[in-house]
Design an enzyme around this catalytic site. Structure first.
Site, mmCIF file in Angstrom:
data_model
loop_
_atom_site.group_PDB
_atom_site.id
_atom_site.type_symbol
_atom_site.label_atom_id
_atom_site.label_comp_id
_atom_site.label_asym_id
_atom_site.label_seq_id
_atom_site.Cartn_x
_atom_site.Cartn_y
_atom_site.Cartn_z
ATOM 1 N N THR A 132 -16.240 27.127 -5.476
ATOM 2 C CA THR A 132 -16.563 25.869 -6.150
ATOM 3 C C THR A 132 -15.301 25.145 -6.618
ATOM 4 O O THR A 132 -14.378 25.766 -7.139
ATOM 5 C CB THR A 132 -17.465 26.145 -7.365
ATOM 6 O OG1 THR A 132 -18.670 26.746 -6.914
ATOM 7 C CG2 THR A 132 -17.782 24.863 -8.113
ATOM 8 N N HIS A 136 -16.424 19.498 -5.791
ATOM 9 C CA HIS A 136 -17.316 19.997 -4.738
ATOM 10 C C HIS A 136 -18.006 21.268 -5.206
ATOM 11 O O HIS A 136 -17.424 22.347 -5.192
ATOM 12 C CB HIS A 136 -16.531 20.257 -3.440
ATOM 13 C CG HIS A 136 -15.834 19.039 -2.921
ATOM 14 N ND1 HIS A 136 -16.492 18.042 -2.244
ATOM 15 C CD2 HIS A 136 -14.543 18.637 -3.034
ATOM 16 C CE1 HIS A 136 -15.628 17.086 -1.926
ATOM 17 N NE2 HIS A 136 -14.448 17.416 -2.398
ATOM 18 N N ILE A 163 -15.140 29.648 -12.367
ATOM 19 C CA ILE A 163 -14.936 30.923 -11.691
ATOM 20 C C ILE A 163 -15.068 32.084 -12.682
ATOM 21 O O ILE A 163 -14.226 32.248 -13.572
ATOM 22 C CB ILE A 163 -13.551 30.969 -11.010
ATOM 23 C CG1 ILE A 163 -13.318 29.715 -10.155
ATOM 24 C CG2 ILE A 163 -13.409 32.241 -10.195
ATOM 25 C CD1 ILE A 163 -14.341 29.515 -9.054
ATOM 26 N N LEU A 240 -22.458 34.433 -0.657
ATOM 27 C CA LEU A 240 -23.393 33.893 -1.639
ATOM 28 C C LEU A 240 -24.786 34.480 -1.464
ATOM 29 O O LEU A 240 -25.509 34.678 -2.441
ATOM 30 C CB LEU A 240 -23.442 32.361 -1.536
ATOM 31 C CG LEU A 240 -22.180 31.616 -1.959
ATOM 32 C CD1 LEU A 240 -22.390 30.105 -1.836
ATOM 33 C CD2 LEU A 240 -21.777 31.965 -3.382
ATOM 34 N N GLU A 364 -24.444 29.818 -8.084
ATOM 35 C CA GLU A 364 -24.794 30.398 -6.777
ATOM 36 C C GLU A 364 -25.865 29.546 -6.082
ATOM 37 O O GLU A 364 -26.772 30.059 -5.436
ATOM 38 C CB GLU A 364 -25.287 31.847 -6.912
ATOM 39 C CG GLU A 364 -24.432 32.758 -7.755
ATOM 40 C CD GLU A 364 -23.040 32.981 -7.205
ATOM 41 O OE1 GLU A 364 -22.750 32.511 -6.086
ATOM 42 O OE2 GLU A 364 -22.227 33.594 -7.908
ATOM 43 N N THR A 366 -27.732 25.546 -6.988
ATOM 44 C CA THR A 366 -28.592 25.026 -8.049
ATOM 45 C C THR A 366 -30.064 25.227 -7.707
ATOM 46 O O THR A 366 -30.434 25.508 -6.560
ATOM 47 C CB THR A 366 -28.347 23.527 -8.274
ATOM 48 O OG1 THR A 366 -28.812 22.805 -7.112
ATOM 49 C CG2 THR A 366 -26.876 23.224 -8.505
#
Length: 385
Positions: A132, A136, A163, A240, A364, A366
């Site tokens: 992330t 972005h 993070i 992810l 992880e 929305t």
């Protein structure tokens, strides 16, 4: 432990043993201290080595690299029990296992696996995951972090945001675009010149977890720190999937802790000479919470079976993550209502869980992005590209 449909009967003896041992660990090591750490916004870093000792880091990683070699249902149960203690503690374990150890094992060279994985499993090293960026979040393909080839090395420039673990991490698995615009994985080590990880302060959520940035000011990266096994956006998205799977289980733990707190309170607190649990509206709340928790448990169990078979799809994982986190947040809010004013105090875990889950429902992927991932799979037409 809340298990209305006797799901434990479907578990192996080993899975039950591990679940019980993690439950005992949480009750002994996390629950007695977590409210103080959340109130003070401090991270209980002494737990890192204890997580390593308990096999919480990398339970599905091959045993030859220090992992547990366990199945995914067991991993899910571990995440569930840890999140009964706190979402932030589960985040630490989830990041280490799914977002740091997994990509190194899946995409790394043999030398990288041998160098990092065993130390990550014991907690000697702590890792973080950099995808992330400030501009972005839901669109990782738009990332601006660059990995530019210069002679026999690379130059990494850019930044990452939100993070988990970054200020205290020893290594970061970072994703950046190379000269061809392909996304590559890079292992960045603390101490590399130009690499900093400032902490993000003033959080109302995940207050016992450390969150920060990753800043790369022309960091020199050698070939030995590039993950060679896979490139492209699919590489970090596969990571992810691993993390989202763990969240689908973990959120159940937070919901169970809130529900069990509400049941206990309702059985003890009296109004109008009757316990709160004797009132129809509270019985309705408790019944609906238990029903939703049970549905989430069954969803997670089936997803775990599919994951063990290598058949769990991204959209199936999105469905479970989205449903179970929303369920947990609703359970937390309903439990808070049963406790009334006491529900907002640190004497009970509900408000802390509720604030944590406000982050979990966003990170992880929305809540809405997971809806659209599922919608794209249903219709064959992506709505977000």
């Amino acid at each position: 432990m809340t298990d209305y449909y006797s799901i434990s009967d479907l578990l192996t003896d080993e899975q039950q043993l591990i679940q019980n041992s993690i439950n005992e660990f949480v009750e002994k090591e996390i629950s007695p201290i977590i409210e103080t750490h959340a109130q003070n916004c401090t991270f209980p870093d002494h737990l890192i080595s204890k997580f390593g000792e308990m096999g919480i880091f990398g339970p599905c990683v091959d045993q030859k690299y220090g992992g547990g070699g366990l199945d995914y249902i067991t991993y899910g149960l571990i995440m569930q029990e840890i999140e009964k203690g706190d979402s932030g503690m589960r985040s630490v374990a989830s990041v280490q296992s799914s977002l740091v150890m997994y990509p190194i094992e899946a995409y790394g060279s043999e030398a990288q696996k041998e160098k990092y994985l065993t130390k990550l499993a014991t907690g000697e090293l702590l890792g973080c995951f950099g995808l992330t960026e400030p501009n972005h979040g839901s669109n990782p393909n738009g990332m601006e972090t660059r990995l530019k080839k210069e002679g026999d090395h690379y130059i990494l420039s850019g930044s990452k945001m939100w993070i988990t673990n970054s200020p205290i991490a020893d290594i970061a698995v970072v994703w950046a675009k190379n000269d061809e615009g392909r996304i590559k994985g890079v292992i960045v080590e603390k101490g590399m010149k130009g690499f900093t990880a400032p902490e993000i302060h003033n959080k109302w959520s995940l207050r016992a977890s450390v969150t920060g940035e990753l800043v790369f000011d022309d960091v020199v990266i050698t070939e030995e720190n590039i993950l060679p096994g896979k490139d492209g956006l699919g590489a970090p998205l596969k990571c992810l999937d691993q993390a989202r799977y763990g969240i689908a289980w973990g959120a159940i733990g937070a919901a169970i802790d809130c529900y069990e707190t509400a049941v206990k309170y309702a059985s003890e607190r009296k109004q109008f000479d009757k316990t709160l649990g004797s009132f129809q509206l509270n019985q309705k709340k408790l019944s609906e919470m238990l029903t939703e928790i049970t549905k989430a448990q069954l969803l997670a169990l089936r997803l775990g079976q599919l994951k063990n078979l290598g058949k769990a799809s991204t959209s199936q994982i999105s469905m479970a993550k989205r449903n179970n986190v929303e369920m947990a947040l609703n359970v937390a809010r309903t439990s808070r209502q049963i406790l009334g004013g006491m529900g907002i105090t640190g004497d009970y875990p509900i408000m802390r869980h509720m604030m944590n889950l406000e982050s979990v429902i966003t990170y992880e992927g929305t809540h809405d992005i997971h809806l659209l991932i599922l919608g794209a799979d249903i219709t064959g037409t992506p709505a977000f590209v």
